[in-house]
Design an enzyme around this catalytic site. Structure first.
Site, PDB file in Angstrom:
ATOM      1  N   TYR A 160     -12.072 -61.558  83.899  1.00 21.45           N
ATOM      2  CA  TYR A 160     -11.696 -62.165  82.342  1.00 21.45           C
ATOM      3  C   TYR A 160     -10.354 -61.697  82.122  1.00 21.45           C
ATOM      4  O   TYR A 160      -9.774 -61.990  81.254  1.00 21.45           O
ATOM      5  CB  TYR A 160     -12.424 -61.931  81.324  1.00 21.45           C
ATOM      6  CG  TYR A 160     -13.801 -62.698  81.371  1.00 21.45           C
ATOM      7  CD1 TYR A 160     -14.761 -62.340  82.364  1.00 21.45           C
ATOM      8  CD2 TYR A 160     -14.382 -63.413  80.174  1.00 21.45           C
ATOM      9  CE1 TYR A 160     -15.902 -62.951  82.200  1.00 21.45           C
ATOM     10  CE2 TYR A 160     -15.568 -63.924  80.255  1.00 21.45           C
ATOM     11  CZ  TYR A 160     -16.270 -63.858  81.484  1.00 21.45           C
ATOM     12  OH  TYR A 160     -17.312 -64.666  81.283  1.00 21.45           O
ATOM     13  N   LYS A 227     -23.707 -55.374  90.139  1.00 22.35           N
ATOM     14  CA  LYS A 227     -23.993 -55.832  91.344  1.00 22.35           C
ATOM     15  C   LYS A 227     -23.353 -55.168  92.261  1.00 22.35           C
ATOM     16  O   LYS A 227     -22.562 -55.413  93.084  1.00 22.35           O
ATOM     17  CB  LYS A 227     -23.522 -57.414  91.231  1.00 22.35           C
ATOM     18  CG  LYS A 227     -23.915 -58.367  92.283  1.00 22.35           C
ATOM     19  CD  LYS A 227     -25.303 -58.752  92.095  1.00 22.35           C
ATOM     20  CE  LYS A 227     -25.797 -59.418  93.585  1.00 22.35           C
ATOM     21  NZ  LYS A 227     -27.164 -59.659  93.849  1.00 22.35           N
ATOM     22  N   ASP A 281     -29.385 -59.710  89.453  1.00 16.86           N
ATOM     23  CA  ASP A 281     -29.985 -60.653  89.679  1.00 16.86           C
ATOM     24  C   ASP A 281     -31.543 -60.356  89.167  1.00 16.86           C
ATOM     25  O   ASP A 281     -32.139 -61.356  88.517  1.00 16.86           O
ATOM     26  CB  ASP A 281     -29.934 -61.221  91.233  1.00 16.86           C
ATOM     27  CG  ASP A 281     -29.809 -60.081  92.171  1.00 16.86           C
ATOM     28  OD1 ASP A 281     -29.571 -59.002  91.774  1.00 16.86           O
ATOM     29  OD2 ASP A 281     -30.010 -60.551  93.487  1.00 16.86           O
ATOM     30  N   ASP A 305     -21.821 -61.700  79.846  1.00 14.91           N
ATOM     31  CA  ASP A 305     -21.580 -63.083  79.188  1.00 14.91           C
ATOM     32  C   ASP A 305     -22.726 -63.915  79.688  1.00 14.91           C
ATOM     33  O   ASP A 305     -23.512 -64.503  78.643  1.00 14.91           O
ATOM     34  CB  ASP A 305     -20.453 -63.548  79.815  1.00 14.91           C
ATOM     35  CG  ASP A 305     -19.898 -65.142  78.846  1.00 14.91           C
ATOM     36  OD1 ASP A 305     -20.516 -65.278  78.106  1.00 14.91           O
ATOM     37  OD2 ASP A 305     -18.805 -65.426  79.512  1.00 14.91           O
TER      38      ASP A 305
END
Ligand code: NAP
Length: 417
Positions: A160, A227, A281, A305
């Protein structure tokens, strides 16, 4: 400080910060931005409920003195086309605590989201989203009561940060050449390129806030969501810095999940917050299957988000999910949904997201009695099935009320409490 268009209320005191703490009088001045689209409807309704709760909780001894600040379309009208006036930013800094409705991002070349600009200009580095279940709210889960998490999403870094170069641009070609020739990277011709900065400073200040919150609110665990198995030097580093900040700054109050098993046979020592991590995940799956295992979550901008909206969906969706953007002390609370322009000025939509953001705000300034009052009556009104259209369409035999009608039902119960 004098403002050009902002008028501060005649009475009331600005919140101050001293010794690292907010100093809030019985008559604080708080800022509010009405917002665009459905913003005016939900703001009007919520202001009435917050004021009624404060009046009832403190018998008139305490009162919020509201100062209207301008952003978005209303600002453009007042400030001659300026959607993001500098004096609104200054007023947010001066007043320390404010709340805002949703804002339209005008469509047009180069216009940045006002929400992103606000977060970056005020360095509001933590987006805090509590996700909890209120009895009676329609939910797709069989046991939504097991969902009670507070998500701390890093607000200033990650993909972002806006460091992106369009395929075909001169900057893209320059960067692609450097990456291929100097760094030995391989990727397809004509790829758009973006940079994902994750710093030790940015990660640690966010995770520190999440751990501090968990300790102060007697929460059981903080989960670092990342991740890092794939993005080792960004998301993996975030995870490592998380364990580091816990060990270096909160050793007395925290225990890592591995130590929990190695040293304590899996039993949480009294008063200690467990620090654990999960890969993103599997985290999405676990939040649906075993949400009771999670308490406070700290994660980066993009994961946060997605995860905050997905978690909110388990307990009623973004129409009800509250949120806040917080720096060390400066805070802007906000509705998490958008401006829903097709419903503007119809007195129709659910004000709960903004309303419950205001509950967070009352807790933030230490007025928990007023916050609790709203938290207590809110499920009662939902259980009475007196709800706005969005909930009514998911319930049997509900009475559909307007935005202001929903506020009236809450106020009636607050005044009777
Ligand atoms: P949106 O305004 O959140 O609306 C999408 C849908 O969500 C609505 O059509 C409505 O669903 C439901 N909804 C949203 N708020 C609701 C409420 N209070 N009560 C009941 N239902 C509600 O998203 P969008 O249409 O994608 O975005 C519109 C504008 O908002 C854009 O300009 C965007 O940039 C801006 N935006 C601002 C913020 C912010 O200020 N924080 C956040 C997101 C988007 P139904 O149609 O099914 O009734």
């Amino acid at each position: 400080m004098t403002y050009k268009h902002i008028t501060l209320p005649e009475s009331g005191d600005k919140i101050a910060v001293a010794d690292g703490k907010l100093q809030v009088s019985d008559n604080p001045i708080l800022g509010f931005v009405e917002g665009d689209g459905i913003g005016p409807d939900i703001t009007k309704a919520s202001l009435r409920v917050w004021d009624a709760a404060v009046k009832q909780a403190y018998g008139g001894k305490r009162k919020i003195h509201w100062a209207e600040l301008y952003m978005g379309e209303k600002a453009a009208a007042v400030y001659d086309g300026d959607y993001f006036p500098a004096e609104t930013l200054q007023a947010c800094r001066d007043l320390v605590v404010s709340i805002k409705g949703p804002l339209t991002t005008p469509i047009g070349g180069g216009f940045r989201s006002l929400n992103v600009s606000l977060r970056q200009n005020l360095d509001l580095y933590a987006c805090v989203r509590p996700v909890r279940y209120y009895t009676g709210v329609p939910s797709p889960l069989r046991h939504p009561e097991n969902v009670d998490v507070v998500i701390f999403r890093e607000n200033t870094e990650d993909v972002y940060s806006g460091i992106e170069f369009a395929a075909g641009s001169a900057e893209n070609e320059k960067l692609a050449k450097f990456l291929r020739d100097e760094m030995g990277c391989e990727f397809f011709e004509g790829a758009g390129l973006g940079v994902k900065p994750i710093s030790e400073f940015g990660s640690k200040r966010l995770i520190r806030k999440a751990i501090r919150f968990a300790i102060d609110h007697s929460r059981e665990s903080v989960t670092l969501v990342h991740k890092g198995n794939i993005m080792k030097f960004t998301e993996g580093a975030f995870r490592n810095w998380g364990y580091e900040v816990a060990a270096q700054e909160f050793a007395e109050n925290t225990v890592s999940e591995s130590d929990l098993w190695d040293k304590y046979d899996g039993q949480r020592p009294e008063g200690k917050v467990i620090i654990k991590d999960r890969i993103t995940d599997i985290m999405f799956q676990l939040m649906q299957l075993r949400p009771s295992e999670f308490d406070v979550i700290a994660t980066m901008n993009l994961n946060g988000d997605y995860l905050s909206d997905a978690a909110a969906a388990e307990v009623g969706g973004v129409g009800i999910a509250p949120g806040a953007n917080i720096a060390d002390h400066l805070a802007v609370f906000e509705a998490t949904h958008g401006t829903a322009p097709k419903y503007a000025d119809q007195n129709k939509v659910n004000p709960s997201s903004l309303l419950l953001s205001g509950v967070m705000m009352l807790e933030y300034i230490g007025w928990s009695e007023a916050a609790n009052l709203i938290n207590d009556v809110f499920p009662q009104v939902i259980e009475d099935k007196t709800v706005t259209y969005d909930f009514a369409r998911q319930m049997n035999a509900a009475t559909t009320v307007s935005t202001s009608g929903f506020a009236d039902a809450l106020i009636k119960k607050i005044e009777a409490a």
